[in-house]
Design a protein around this motif. Sequence first.
Motif, PDB file in Angstrom:
ATOM      1  N   ARG A 166       0.828  -1.204   0.000  1.00  0.00           N
ATOM      2  CA  ARG A 166       0.000   0.000   0.000  1.00  0.00           C
ATOM      3  C   ARG A 166       0.865   1.259   0.000  1.00  0.00           C
ATOM      4  O   ARG A 166       0.546   2.242  -0.671  1.00  0.00           O
ATOM      5  N   VAL A 167       1.950   1.253   0.749  1.00  0.00           N
ATOM      6  CA  VAL A 167       2.855   2.408   0.764  1.00  0.00           C
ATOM      7  C   VAL A 167       3.438   2.632  -0.626  1.00  0.00           C
ATOM      8  O   VAL A 167       3.517   3.767  -1.114  1.00  0.00           O
ATOM      9  N   ALA A 168       3.822   1.553  -1.298  1.00  0.00           N
ATOM     10  CA  ALA A 168       4.382   1.671  -2.654  1.00  0.00           C
ATOM     11  C   ALA A 168       3.351   2.248  -3.618  1.00  0.00           C
ATOM     12  O   ALA A 168       3.691   3.085  -4.477  1.00  0.00           O
ATOM     13  N   GLU A 169       2.103   1.818  -3.492  1.00  0.00           N
ATOM     14  CA  GLU A 169       1.046   2.346  -4.360  1.00  0.00           C
ATOM     15  C   GLU A 169       0.840   3.841  -4.130  1.00  0.00           C
ATOM     16  O   GLU A 169       0.678   4.609  -5.082  1.00  0.00           O
ATOM     17  N   LEU A 170       0.846   4.237  -2.864  1.00  0.00           N
ATOM     18  CA  LEU A 170       0.675   5.650  -2.557  1.00  0.00           C
ATOM     19  C   LEU A 170       1.841   6.468  -3.100  1.00  0.00           C
ATOM     20  O   LEU A 170       1.639   7.526  -3.721  1.00  0.00           O
ATOM     21  N   LYS A 171       3.053   5.995  -2.911  1.00  0.00           N
ATOM     22  CA  LYS A 171       4.230   6.752  -3.333  1.00  0.00           C
ATOM     23  C   LYS A 171       4.362   6.800  -4.861  1.00  0.00           C
ATOM     24  O   LYS A 171       4.937   7.749  -5.407  1.00  0.00           O
ATOM     25  N   GLN A 172       3.805   5.806  -5.532  1.00  0.00           N
ATOM     26  CA  GLN A 172       3.819   5.852  -6.989  1.00  0.00           C
ATOM     27  C   GLN A 172       2.995   7.024  -7.502  1.00  0.00           C
ATOM     28  O   GLN A 172       3.358   7.690  -8.472  1.00  0.00           O
ATOM     29  N   ALA A 173       1.873   7.279  -6.845  1.00  0.00           N
ATOM     30  CA  ALA A 173       1.004   8.395  -7.240  1.00  0.00           C
ATOM     31  C   ALA A 173       1.453   9.711  -6.627  1.00  0.00           C
ATOM     32  O   ALA A 173       1.295  10.775  -7.241  1.00  0.00           O
ATOM     33  N   ARG A 174       2.012   9.634  -5.410  1.00  0.00           N
ATOM     34  CA  ARG A 174       2.473  10.829  -4.699  1.00  0.00           C
ATOM     35  C   ARG A 174       3.898  10.578  -4.193  1.00  0.00           C
ATOM     36  O   ARG A 174       4.089  10.135  -3.056  1.00  0.00           O
ATOM     37  N   PRO A 175       4.884  10.831  -5.008  1.00  0.00           N
ATOM     38  CA  PRO A 175       6.270  10.503  -4.638  1.00  0.00           C
ATOM     39  C   PRO A 175       6.749  11.127  -3.334  1.00  0.00           C
ATOM     40  O   PRO A 175       7.638  10.579  -2.670  1.00  0.00           O
ATOM     41  N   ASP A 176       6.179  12.254  -2.949  1.00  0.00           N
ATOM     42  CA  ASP A 176       6.611  12.922  -1.718  1.00  0.00           C
ATOM     43  C   ASP A 176       5.926  12.389  -0.468  1.00  0.00           C
ATOM     44  O   ASP A 176       6.246  12.815   0.652  1.00  0.00           O
ATOM     45  N   ALA A 177       4.953  11.473  -0.642  1.00  0.00           N
ATOM     46  CA  ALA A 177       4.222  10.939   0.512  1.00  0.00           C
ATOM     47  C   ALA A 177       5.164  10.138   1.401  1.00  0.00           C
ATOM     48  O   ALA A 177       6.054   9.426   0.920  1.00  0.00           O
ATOM     49  N   ALA A 178       4.975  10.254   2.707  1.00  0.00           N
ATOM     50  CA  ALA A 178       5.806   9.519   3.667  1.00  0.00           C
ATOM     51  C   ALA A 178       4.913   8.983   4.784  1.00  0.00           C
ATOM     52  O   ALA A 178       5.013   9.405   5.946  1.00  0.00           O
ATOM     53  N   PRO A 179       3.993   8.059   4.451  1.00  0.00           N
ATOM     54  CA  PRO A 179       3.062   7.565   5.470  1.00  0.00           C
ATOM     55  C   PRO A 179       3.758   6.732   6.534  1.00  0.00           C
ATOM     56  O   PRO A 179       4.698   5.977   6.236  1.00  0.00           O
ATOM     57  N   ALA A 180       3.325   6.884   7.763  1.00  0.00           N
ATOM     58  CA  ALA A 180       3.812   6.039   8.847  1.00  0.00           C
ATOM     59  C   ALA A 180       3.086   4.703   8.781  1.00  0.00           C
ATOM     60  O   ALA A 180       1.961   4.610   8.273  1.00  0.00           O
ATOM     61  N   THR A 181       3.720   3.655   9.285  1.00  0.00           N
ATOM     62  CA  THR A 181       3.097   2.334   9.316  1.00  0.00           C
ATOM     63  C   THR A 181       3.080   1.803  10.740  1.00  0.00           C
ATOM     64  O   THR A 181       4.001   2.045  11.526  1.00  0.00           O
ATOM     65  N   PHE A 182       2.013   1.067  11.038  1.00  0.00           N
ATOM     66  CA  PHE A 182       1.794   0.571  12.396  1.00  0.00           C
ATOM     67  C   PHE A 182       1.224  -0.839  12.342  1.00  0.00           C
ATOM     68  O   PHE A 182       0.604  -1.235  11.348  1.00  0.00           O
ATOM     69  N   ALA A 183       1.398  -1.566  13.430  1.00  0.00           N
ATOM     70  CA  ALA A 183       0.860  -2.922  13.529  1.00  0.00           C
ATOM     71  C   ALA A 183      -0.466  -2.968  14.270  1.00  0.00           C
ATOM     72  O   ALA A 183      -1.181  -3.970  14.178  1.00  0.00           O
TER      73      ALA A 183
END
Length: 340
Positions: free
Chosen positions: A44-61
């Motif tokens: 999901r992070v890769a998909e977001l960054k493909q559309a928005r290269p500057d995106a830096a979402p945090a990830t959590f468990a």
Amino acid sequence: MSNLRVGFVGAGGMANAHLKAMIGFDDVDIAAFCDPDPAKLELRVAELKQARPDAAPATFADADTMLAEAGLDAVWLLLPPFAHGAAERAAIAHGTPFFVEKPVGLDWGLTQELVAEVEAKGLMTCAGYMNRYRQSLRTAKELLAADPAALVHGGWIGGSPNPKPGDTNIGSWWVVKERSGGQIVEQCTHTFDVLRFLCGEAVEVYARAANGFNRDLYSYTIDDASSVVLQMANGGVANLMSACCANGGGGGVWLNVYAKETTCLFTGWDHAVKIMRKGSEPQEIKGDGDIFAVEDRVFVDAVRAGDGSTIASTYPDASRTLRLTLAANESIASGKPVAI
């Protein structure tokens, strides 16, 4: 106003659908993802960054940590039926408005508790019954308000599922009734919700199921087919059918609504409709395009405005659709009608 910061709890297929829908929202930052599966988070992070290269979402468990640390304005709960409860409680505890995909759970007692907590806190919520935003349904609802339905007949007919050992996607849980609730609860919930939206509440449910036609499917415990009869509060009756064993074709999604002066014939997943009225020319309304973007936009705008009046299905309302589908399963198990 600054961009709305949102997060996703659950990084599976529905997260992909809502991510695609919201990528084009330039007033929304998708700031965090939560899932116990690192591979899904990475995807999901890769998909977001493909559309928005500057995106830096945090990830959590886990959801509680995400809601405590990510500074979110709203959260999307995109969970399989068996996984509900902790994420909703976390959103309620942190006072974070939440969107929740259907069905909203499997445990009716837990769902009632969560409804009471949402209502006590006055928390804004939205449920993923996207068909309520379709123009076809809204037009039909207006007509049926003055000309109530006497008979509703519909179905959701498809082929046999084919789960594989080791699958971690929908196939691993959809075919297990204890985890999905079966086809009625997980898939046909949309048809039950359309029935409620157009025709009001049901007061009794009686259901029967067919089994033994799908054979030798891995981990398969759901019903092969079902027929559910509902007595509506307005005096009308409905029959909703489902099947996941019809491999010869000719199935699909449909709903026919018959009132005294009005007939509404819905076809397909997009719920295109042909409306026929006594003394009038037939009216046809095509299905809407990206309906996920439509419902997500409604919730985003509601959160930004602090006004939930445009939300067509809230968590408490969606719980009543869950009640109907759980009642159908209860009737299948007991062989008796279930009062609502």
